[in-house]
Write a protein that holds these residues in place. Structure first.
Motif, PDB file in Angstrom:
ATOM      1  N   GLY A 162       0.814  -1.207   0.000  1.00 48.29           N
ATOM      2  CA  GLY A 162       0.000   0.000   0.000  1.00 48.29           C
ATOM      3  C   GLY A 162       0.850   1.261   0.000  1.00 48.29           C
ATOM      4  N   PHE A 163       1.856   1.285   0.871  1.00 50.70           N
ATOM      5  CA  PHE A 163       2.763   2.429   0.908  1.00 50.70           C
ATOM      6  C   PHE A 163       3.497   2.581  -0.426  1.00 50.70           C
ATOM      7  CE2 PHE A 163       2.691   2.046   5.648  1.00 50.70           C
ATOM      8  CZ  PHE A 163       2.306   3.360   5.903  1.00 50.70           C
ATOM      9  N   PHE A 164       3.957   1.457  -0.969  1.00 47.49           N
ATOM     10  CA  PHE A 164       4.695   1.489  -2.235  1.00 47.49           C
ATOM     11  C   PHE A 164       3.818   2.060  -3.352  1.00 47.49           C
ATOM     12  CE2 PHE A 164       5.844  -0.444  -6.291  1.00 47.49           C
ATOM     13  CZ  PHE A 164       7.205  -0.185  -6.355  1.00 47.49           C
ATOM     14  N   ASP A 209      15.060   0.975  -6.936  1.00 47.62           N
ATOM     15  CA  ASP A 209      16.306   0.406  -6.424  1.00 47.62           C
ATOM     16  C   ASP A 209      16.122  -0.159  -5.020  1.00 47.62           C
ATOM     17  OD1 ASP A 209      17.612   1.006  -8.741  1.00 47.62           O
ATOM     18  OD2 ASP A 209      18.615   2.803  -7.975  1.00 47.62           O
ATOM     19  N   ARG A 210      15.449   0.609  -4.174  1.00 48.51           N
ATOM     20  CA  ARG A 210      15.214   0.154  -2.799  1.00 48.51           C
ATOM     21  C   ARG A 210      14.382  -1.126  -2.792  1.00 48.51           C
ATOM     22  NH1 ARG A 210      13.261   5.540   0.456  1.00 48.51           N
ATOM     23  NH2 ARG A 210      15.266   6.597   0.639  1.00 48.51           N
ATOM     24  N   SER A 211      13.330  -1.126  -3.600  1.00 50.21           N
ATOM     25  CA  SER A 211      12.418  -2.269  -3.595  1.00 50.21           C
ATOM     26  C   SER A 211      13.118  -3.530  -4.073  1.00 50.21           C
ATOM     27  CB  SER A 211      11.202  -1.966  -4.473  1.00 50.21           C
ATOM     28  OG  SER A 211      10.523  -0.825  -4.018  1.00 50.21           O
ATOM     29  N   LEU A 212      13.915  -3.428  -5.137  1.00 48.70           N
ATOM     30  CA  LEU A 212      14.631  -4.598  -5.637  1.00 48.70           C
ATOM     31  C   LEU A 212      15.618  -5.126  -4.606  1.00 48.70           C
ATOM     32  CD1 LEU A 212      15.339  -3.541  -9.340  1.00 48.70           C
ATOM     33  CD2 LEU A 212      13.710  -5.254  -8.527  1.00 48.70           C
ATOM     34  N   ALA A 213      16.333  -4.219  -3.941  1.00 47.79           N
ATOM     35  CA  ALA A 213      17.283  -4.642  -2.912  1.00 47.79           C
ATOM     36  C   ALA A 213      16.553  -5.307  -1.756  1.00 47.79           C
ATOM     37  CB  ALA A 213      18.092  -3.445  -2.422  1.00 47.79           C
ATOM     38  N   ALA A 262      39.674  -2.003  -2.582  1.00 50.31           N
ATOM     39  CA  ALA A 262      38.581  -2.777  -3.182  1.00 50.31           C
ATOM     40  C   ALA A 262      37.816  -3.508  -2.091  1.00 50.31           C
ATOM     41  CB  ALA A 262      39.126  -3.773  -4.206  1.00 50.31           C
ATOM     42  N   VAL A 263      36.595  -3.898  -2.417  1.00 47.77           N
ATOM     43  CA  VAL A 263      35.792  -4.739  -1.532  1.00 47.77           C
ATOM     44  C   VAL A 263      35.273  -5.913  -2.358  1.00 47.77           C
ATOM     45  CG1 VAL A 263      35.112  -2.892   0.031  1.00 47.77           C
ATOM     46  CG2 VAL A 263      33.703  -3.388  -1.981  1.00 47.77           C
ATOM     47  N   LEU A 264      34.864  -6.951  -1.670  1.00 45.02           N
ATOM     48  CA  LEU A 264      34.268  -8.117  -2.321  1.00 45.02           C
ATOM     49  C   LEU A 264      32.825  -8.192  -1.866  1.00 45.02           C
ATOM     50  CD1 LEU A 264      35.049 -10.546  -4.147  1.00 45.02           C
ATOM     51  CD2 LEU A 264      35.321 -11.891  -2.056  1.00 45.02           C
ATOM     52  N   GLY A 265      31.901  -8.025  -2.813  1.00 46.81           N
ATOM     53  CA  GLY A 265      30.505  -8.040  -2.403  1.00 46.81           C
ATOM     54  C   GLY A 265      29.557  -7.981  -3.576  1.00 46.81           C
ATOM     55  N   ASP A 266      28.300  -7.721  -3.266  1.00 43.53           N
ATOM     56  CA  ASP A 266      27.237  -7.624  -4.255  1.00 43.53           C
ATOM     57  C   ASP A 266      27.108  -6.161  -4.664  1.00 43.53           C
ATOM     58  OD1 ASP A 266      24.553  -7.267  -5.372  1.00 43.53           O
ATOM     59  OD2 ASP A 266      24.216  -9.350  -4.769  1.00 43.53           O
ATOM     60  N   ARG A 267      27.464  -5.858  -5.901  1.00 41.98           N
ATOM     61  CA  ARG A 267      27.488  -4.468  -6.342  1.00 41.98           C
ATOM     62  C   ARG A 267      26.096  -3.827  -6.265  1.00 41.98           C
ATOM     63  NH1 ARG A 267      30.845  -1.223  -9.751  1.00 41.98           N
ATOM     64  NH2 ARG A 267      32.286  -2.991 -10.013  1.00 41.98           N
ATOM     65  N   ASP A 268      25.061  -4.559  -6.667  1.00 39.88           N
ATOM     66  CA  ASP A 268      23.714  -3.989  -6.674  1.00 39.88           C
ATOM     67  C   ASP A 268      23.255  -3.627  -5.260  1.00 39.88           C
ATOM     68  OD1 ASP A 268      23.571  -4.245  -9.398  1.00 39.88           O
ATOM     69  OD2 ASP A 268      22.528  -6.171  -9.343  1.00 39.88           O
ATOM     70  N   LEU A 269      23.469  -4.552  -4.307  1.00 33.62           N
ATOM     71  CA  LEU A 269      23.058  -4.286  -2.929  1.00 33.62           C
ATOM     72  C   LEU A 269      23.864  -3.140  -2.332  1.00 33.62           C
ATOM     73  CD1 LEU A 269      22.515  -7.864  -1.403  1.00 33.62           C
ATOM     74  CD2 LEU A 269      20.799  -6.250  -2.239  1.00 33.62           C
ATOM     75  N   LEU A 270      25.162  -3.135  -2.614  1.00 30.97           N
ATOM     76  CA  LEU A 270      26.009  -2.072  -2.083  1.00 30.97           C
ATOM     77  C   LEU A 270      25.638  -0.723  -2.701  1.00 30.97           C
ATOM     78  CD1 LEU A 270      28.310  -1.438  -0.187  1.00 30.97           C
ATOM     79  CD2 LEU A 270      29.924  -1.917  -2.036  1.00 30.97           C
ATOM     80  N   SER A 271      25.365  -0.711  -4.004  1.00 29.50           N
ATOM     81  CA  SER A 271      24.956   0.519  -4.665  1.00 29.50           C
ATOM     82  C   SER A 271      23.646   1.038  -4.091  1.00 29.50           C
ATOM     83  CB  SER A 271      24.812   0.275  -6.166  1.00 29.50           C
ATOM     84  OG  SER A 271      24.402   1.444  -6.830  1.00 29.50           O
ATOM     85  N   SER A 272      22.712   0.124  -3.813  1.00 23.57           N
ATOM     86  CA  SER A 272      21.444   0.515  -3.210  1.00 23.57           C
ATOM     87  C   SER A 272      21.663   1.095  -1.826  1.00 23.57           C
ATOM     88  CB  SER A 272      20.512  -0.697  -3.126  1.00 23.57           C
ATOM     89  OG  SER A 272      19.359  -0.393  -2.378  1.00 23.57           O
ATOM     90  N   LEU A 337      11.569   3.489   4.662  1.00 23.60           N
ATOM     91  CA  LEU A 337      12.203   2.167   4.614  1.00 23.60           C
ATOM     92  C   LEU A 337      13.685   2.242   4.260  1.00 23.60           C
ATOM     93  CD1 LEU A 337       9.460   0.140   2.706  1.00 23.60           C
ATOM     94  CD2 LEU A 337      10.090  -0.115   5.096  1.00 23.60           C
ATOM     95  N   GLY A 338      14.146   3.414   3.781  1.00 24.70           N
ATOM     96  CA  GLY A 338      15.488   3.498   3.210  1.00 24.70           C
ATOM     97  C   GLY A 338      16.583   2.981   4.102  1.00 24.70           C
TER      98      GLY A 338
END
Length: 379
Positions: A162-164, A209-213, A262-272, A337-338
């Motif tokens: 509903g909020f979304f 972006d937030r919702s996908l993450a 450098a870091v080792l991780g999930d680029r999409d989650l980190l970008s979000s 939610l951010g």
């Protein structure tokens, strides 16, 4: 006979069980719980013993079931209801089992005190009835708990959807109105109406972006691990962040980053996560003030920090702002939610999110991640 003893002492056994429950500091059974619980079980036990004394085994099994359970019986149906009621009265699964254990102890202790012997077959029947009742009471307890959890999860999901939908509609409507005004030809893209369109499109991108993450983290999907050069990552983040800073009428300062980090991780989650921190900073920083993005290393950790000039945090804000659907300050746009999504995204990358208050000035959000050695270029 045991059934005669139980019938004669039924009331005293019920009171004794209730007192034993209270001594363990468990929730005290209510009148309704007692009506469907131990008193009903005692009546069923008495009827079972009488039917077995009369050699009416089909009736015995219909009332209390066979040893080991596995078939529907009257005692199981009522015990399942009893287990559901105990959950609603605040009992734990362990306390549900103890309720029936208390009855067994009350029966044996009372019979011993009254010098009433319990025959082997009678004791075997007592144990069978207790075993079947406990199993079905625990099953009923678990089924009710699962139903409550499912209802709560469905309610939470409906609230989130509903909020979304509400925010999505508002952003699309604002962008549509701005675009309509521009198409009419009375205003230009470089003016205030163009800025409104920019903010709406940036808001839509941030929302998606937030919702996908959030969906990925909630679903428990494993992070897509890859080597992320920190300088490159911050440079990419700067491009979109500059547009948002301009739309919010504030400035963005990005500190230089050591190209070896450098870091080792999930680029999409980190970008979000970083995007959420910047969006939060742009929202709450003072008008025409500065937001700073920097990344550096300390020992075996990489730190990505976002500093704003919001004026500092009030007592308790640092804890409350990580709670979903929480807004601080006067800007109530967004789902609230951010930061909670950001926290989960960071933790999915084996990192931690913290906030440091700068009283009277602003605050600094910091993402701490394990440091990773950048792989050398092949020669």
């Amino acid at each position: 006979m045991l059934h005669e003893f139980l019938a004669k002492n039924r009331g005293a056994l019920i009171v004794r069980c209730r007192d034993m429950v209270a001594q363990r500091r468990a929730p005290r059974p209510s009148a309704e719980e007692l009506e469907h619980g131990i008193p009903l079980f005692l009546d069923q036990l008495i009827r079972t013993l009488r039917s077995e004394e009369a050699r009416d085994m089909p009736l015995s099994r219909a009332i209390s079931g066979r040893a080991g359970g596995g078939e529907r019986a009257e005692i199981g149906d009522t015990a399942a209801l009893h287990g559901r009621e105990l959950l609603l009265h605040g009992f734990t699964a362990d306390q549900v089992v103890h309720v029936y254990g208390d009855l067994c102890q009350a029966i044996t202790d009372s019979a011993f005190g009254a010098e009433t012997s319990i025959e082997v077959d009678e004791f075997r029947t007592l144990n069978r009835c207790l075993d079947n009742a406990i199993a079905d009471a625990v099953n009923g307890f678990g089924a009710e708990r699962d139903a409550l959890i499912a209802d709560r999860d469905a309610q939470t999901l409906n609230e989130r959807l509903g909020f979304f939908a509400h925010e999505l509609r508002n952003l699309i409507q604002t962008a549509t109105l701005a675009l309509t005004a521009i198409k009419v030809g009375n205003v230009g893209l470089a003016g205030a109406t163009g800025a409104v369109l920019d903010r709406s499109l940036i808001g839509l991108r941030t929302l998606v972006d937030r919702s996908l993450a959030d969906v990925r983290v909630k679903a428990g999907l494993p992070p897509r691990q890859e080597e992320i050069p920190l300088a490159e990552f911050i440079a990419e983040t700067k491009i979109s962040a500059c547009l948002e800073a301009q739309a919010r009428q504030c400035s963005l300062t990005v500190a230089s980053v050591d190209p070896a980090l450098a870091v080792l991780g999930d680029r999409d989650l980190l970008s979000s996560a970083v995007g959420n921190l910047l969006d939060n900073a742009f929202k709450y920083t003072r008008p025409r003030s500065e937001v700073t993005l920097r990344a550096h290393a300390s020992a075996d950790r990489i730190f990505i920090e976002v500093e704003d000039q919001c004026g500092g945090l009030h007592p308790g804000d640092a804890e409350r702002m990580m709670v979903p659907f929480t807004h601080l300050g006067e800007d109530l746009s967004g789902l609230g939610l951010g930061l909670s999504i950001c926290k989960r995204s960071v933790e999915a990358n084996d990192g931690a999110l913290t906030v440091r208050n700068l009283p009277g000035a602003g605050c600094v959000f910091a993402i701490a991640l394990p440091r990773h050695a950048l792989a050398p270029w092949p020669i």
